[in-house]
Each structure stands twice: as structure tokens, then as C-alpha cells.
Enzyme design. Structure first.
Site, PDB file in Angstrom:
ATOM      1  CE  LYS A  97      -4.466   0.920   0.255  1.00  0.00           C
ATOM      2  NZ  LYS A  97      -5.603   0.076  -0.143  1.00  0.00           N
ATOM      3  CG  ASP A 137      -7.302   3.403  -0.755  1.00  0.00           C
ATOM      4  OD1 ASP A 137      -7.638   2.215  -0.714  1.00  0.00           O
ATOM      5  OD2 ASP A 137      -7.527   4.186   0.186  1.00  0.00           O
TER       6      ASP A 137
HETATM    7  N1  GLU Z   1      -7.330   0.334  -2.782  1.00  0.00           N
HETATM    8  C1  GLU Z   1      -8.086  -0.832  -3.098  1.00  0.00           C
HETATM    9  C2  GLU Z   1      -8.136  -1.749  -1.898  1.00  0.00           C
HETATM   10  O1  GLU Z   1      -8.196  -1.276  -0.780  1.00  0.00           O
HETATM   11  C3  GLU Z   1      -7.661  -1.495  -4.392  1.00  0.00           C
HETATM   12  C4  GLU Z   1      -6.223  -1.868  -4.520  1.00  0.00           C
HETATM   13  C5  GLU Z   1      -5.829  -2.348  -5.920  1.00  0.00           C
HETATM   14  O2  GLU Z   1      -6.661  -2.392  -6.801  1.00  0.00           O
HETATM   15  O3  GLU Z   1      -4.658  -2.665  -6.063  1.00  0.00           O
HETATM   16  O4  GLU Z   1      -8.166  -2.951  -1.991  1.00  0.00           O
END
Ligand code: GLU
Length: 447
Positions: A127, A167
Site C-alpha cells: 500500500k 484508493d
Molecule cells: N485500494 C483498493 C483496496 O483497498 C484497491 C487496490 C488495488 O486495486 O490494487 O483494496
């Protein structure tokens, strides 16, 4: 109190990561579930799996300098936590929001490991983000910020290494600027290095809708498992970003009546059912505030400044705003008003105390790492399309998403059953997600 081995590791996590309460919260919740399998799996302890899993493989923190429209130099902080690559390249979104700090990124990255494992697709967990606030910034400012952010991050990325996505605060516009800068710096059209791309340049149909759709589908599966459905029921949704909008759409398609949406200024209640087109126009196109929905909708829709959207009686709740937005008191109100199912569209929106209230009341509760996995799952489908230089239809991609959500639901349910905790999706998600990663880590040796 955790059992002594788990408590020892947890104490170490607390010591090493002082001042990061959201991260501690996320770890503790997983540890509480793992207590149930401690005795069955001495190999996890023998190989130091827990200790290794809590420590990110790599944490990158960098300066992001950029110049605003007034010619003033601004400095933000950039993060990427490459948490675990046992199952595939690091995968997870970037969040641009003033609340972002290392602890927030770590909690999100930690959750992402298990979420991504649950999808059954080959993706590790990571992340990132920044304390940059895109709200009120011009397109030019957002572009310069993204270019500066990528100038540093690009050396850590790659379609086989680390694949970021969106996100909170990061949508198609930001992904476009980030991808453009990555392409320029590397001189490679490496489509699979970022997901959530625009449809004309390597993006996948259904990616935008996927997180919200998935959370509603997960709720539907939980309802079906107890012989119930969305049909004609009131649905409370918080947030009005990407997740909330498409949770509303899917809840409507499933026969429910979503009646709320919110942002940081307050919430709207529309007893006739949310007019999704109007909400999309205000939030997606105009990037406006939620009160404008009530101003423009007429027909009795009202705006409540501040307050809690969870005061609105509903049979199904889809918290889709942000972490710790639904408190113990909110959970008590929802239960008192007869809520049947809660499916987390956001990451960790319910506090641990709220989750306890739902568990004790027998409410079906879908934790984010299972319920909102549709977004990242569809990112992995985007990577598959990029790798094969193909583009799938909406119908095909949505069918794949639905299958994945149903599989996650049954995996959680079966695992909970096996552990003697029938219907406990928290335990099911944590243990099923954990086991796959742990087994891969053991296979790779101590690395
Ligand atoms: N931010 C999204 C999550 O919390 C998607 C992450 C992604 O698609 O890599 O899963």
C-alpha cells in the site's frame, strides 16, 4: 488477552511501531483469529511466520516537492510499504489524503496481504500514498504532484515487482498522470505496472465499479446464506466516493433501496431511494459537496450536517467511507433498528467495539478484507488482460468478479465452520487469507 506466544509477538509489534494505533488494531484483529489455529499449526511458530508477516519486506518514505499554481513550493511525504510478496508482486492502492502517515499505510498494507490472498489470484500485499490533499487543487497541481511522486516511486515499481492502483483521493485522473510519468521515465509502455487505468489505455471494464459492486454482492451472499435478500430493503451507505457510488448501484440492481450517502461535511437521506445519476454528477463530475444532492433533488431529500449516517434505520449497512467511521454507539443504533447485514466497502470502517456489537447481536458481518476484495481482484483481472494484450467485455469481467466474490464468501463460511465458529466471517477471512500466505512463506524458506 491473547495467548502467550501471540501476545509476545504482539508486544514486539507495539514496541517496534509506536504511535500507530490503526496498525495495531489491524494486527490485533488478525491475531485474535489466529488463536484458533495456534495448536493445529506448530510449523507457523517454528518458521517465525507471524513475526515475519508483521514486518514489511520493505518500507519506502520519500519527499515529494512540487510547485503550486501560485508559484509556491510545497512539500509532501510519499510512502510505499511493500508488505508481502509471497503470493505475487506487491499489490495495493495509493491513498492521497491529509490523514495519511506511515501507520495508516501499514495498516492498509497489512490488511491487503490477507485480502489479496482471499481473491485466489497471484498478488502480494502493499500500500502507499501521501498526505497530499487533491481537494481544491487544480488539474495542473495534481499533475505536478503526481509527476514528482512517480519520479521517486518508479524505481521501486514494475509489473513483476510492485503494482499500485487507486484508493481514497486517487482515481483515473491521478492514475493517468502517474502512468504517464512512469512511461516517460522508463521509456516502456508497461501497462501492467498500474491498475485502475483509463479504458482507452489499458484499463479494465468493471474496475471502477468493482469494489462497491463486490461489497454489495458479498452482502447479498451473506443474506442468502441466512435465507434473506436485498429485496425491498432499506440500505444505508456511507461515503460518496468510488466505493459508495457503485455499492449503491449494485444494491439497487439486487432489489435494495439505498437511501443515504455522506461525505466529511454530513450525510443525505433520500427516502425515495438515492438518484444515482444525480449523485454521480455531483461527486464524480463536479467534485462537489454532498449537501448539493439534497439542494438539487427536491422531493424531501434532506441534508444532515455532521451527525452519523448510521442513525438512519436500515436493514443493510454498507460502510464505504473510511477507517473507524462506525463506532460502538453507531453499531448499537443499527442493531436496535434491526440491521440484518453489514458489509464493509471501506477498509476497517467498523471499530473493534462495533464489530463486537454486531457479533453479539448475530448480525451478518462481512469484514473489509473479504467484502471489499472485489476492487483488487478486478485489478488482478486488469493485469491479466494487460499481460495477454486483451480487453474483456463488461459482462465477462463482471461475471468473473461475481464468481470471485462468491468464492470468497464460501471460503470464509467454510473456514469459520471448520474452526467451530459458524457464521463468523471475521475469523473465516483472517484464517483462510493467512494460511495461504503462511504456507507459501514456509515453502520459500527464511527470506
Ligand atoms: N485500494 C483498493 C483496496 O483497498 C484497491 C487496490 C488495488 O486495486 O490494487 O483494496
Amino acid at each position: 488477552m491473547l495467548d502467550s506466544t501471540l501476545q509476545g509477538t504482539f508486544d514486539q509489534v507495539l514496541r517496534r511501531n509506536a504511535g500507530e494505533p490503526e496498525f495495531h488494531q489491524a494486527v490485533r484483529e488478525v491475531f485474535e483469529s489466529l488463536e484458533l489455529i495456534q495448536d493445529r499449526h506448530p510449523e507457523y511458530q517454528e518458521h517465525g511466520i507471524l513475526m515475519r508477516m508483521c514486518e514489511p519486506e520493505r518500507q519506502i518514505i520519500f519527499r515529494v516537492p512540487w510547485v503550486d499554481d501560485q508559484g509556491v513550493t510545497q512539500v509532501n511525504r510519499g510512502f510505499r510499504v511493500e508488505y508481502n510478496s509471497a503470493l505475487g508482486p506487491y499489490k495495493g492502492g495509493l491513498r492521497f489524503h491529509p490523514s495519511v502517515n506511515l501507520g495508516i499505510v501499514k495498516f492498509l498494507g497489512f490488511e491487503q496481504i490477507f485480502k489479496n490472498s482471499l481473491t485466489g489470484l497471484p498478488i502480494g500485499g502493499g500500500k502507499g500514498g501521501s498526505d497530499f490533499d487533491p481537494h481544491g487543487r487544480s488539474d495542473g497541481e495534481v499533475m505536478r504532484f503526481c509527476q514528482s511522486f512517480m519520479t521517486e516511486l518508479h524505481r521501486h515499481m514494475g509489473e513483476y515487482t510492485d503494482v499500485p492502483a487507486g484508493d481514497i483521493g486517487v482515481g483515473a485522473r491521478e492514475i493517468g498522470y502517474l502512468f504517464g510519468q512512469y512511461k516517460r521515465l522508463t521509456n516502456r509502455y508497461e501497462a501492467g505496472v498500474l491498475t485502475g487505468k483509463g479504458l482507452d489505455w489499458g484499463g479494465s471494464l468493471v474496475r471502477k465499479e468493482a469494489t462497491g459492486y463486490g461489497a454489495a454482492i458479498f452482502a447479498d451472499e451473506m443474506l442468502k446464506a441466512r435465507g434473506s435478500s436485498f429485496e425491498g430493503k432499506r440500505v444505508a451507505v456511507s461515503g460518496s466516493g468510488n466505493v459508495a457510488l457503485y455499492a449503491i448501484e449494485k444494491a439497487q440492481q439486487l432489489g435494495g433501496v439505498p437511501i443515504t450517502a455522506s461525505d466529511s461535511s454530513g450525510y443525505v437521506v433520500d427516502e425515495n431511494g438515492i438518484d444515482l445519476q444525480l449523485l454521480q454528477q455531483i461527486k464524480e463530475v463536479e467534485r462537489g459537496r454532498i449537501h448539493e444532492y439534497a439542494d438539487r433533488r427536491g422531493n424531501g431529500a434532506r441534508f444532515v450536517k455532521g451527525g452519523s449516517v448510521w442513525d438512519v434505520p436500515a436493514a443493510i449497512a454498507l460502510p464505504s467511507a473510511t477507517q473507524n467511521e462506525l463506532s460502538e454507539a453507531d453499531a448499537q443504533t443499527l442493531v436496535k433498528n434491526g440491521v440484518e447485514a453489514v458489509s464493509e466497502g471501506a477498509n476497517m470502517p467498523c471499530t473493534p467495539e462495533a464489530v463486537t456489537v454486531f457479533r453479539e447481536a448475530g448480525t451478518a458481518f462481512g469484514p473489509g478484507k473479504a467484502a471489499n476484495a472485489g476492487g483488487v481482484a478486478t485489478s488482478a483481472l486488469e493485469m491479466q488482460q494487460n499481460a495477454s494484450r486483451d480487453a474483456w467485455s463488461f459482462e465477462h469481467t463482471e461475471r468473473r468478479l461475481t464468481e470471485i466474490m462468491k468464492n470468497i464468501h464460501s471460503t470464509c463460511l467454510e473456514t469459520a465452520e471448520e474452526l467451530g465458529r459458524p457464521g463468523d466471517y471475521v475469523v473465516g477471512a483472517n484464517v483462510a487469507g493467512f494460511r495461504k500466505v503462511a504456507d507459501a512463506m514456509i515453502a520459500f524458506g527464511v527470506i
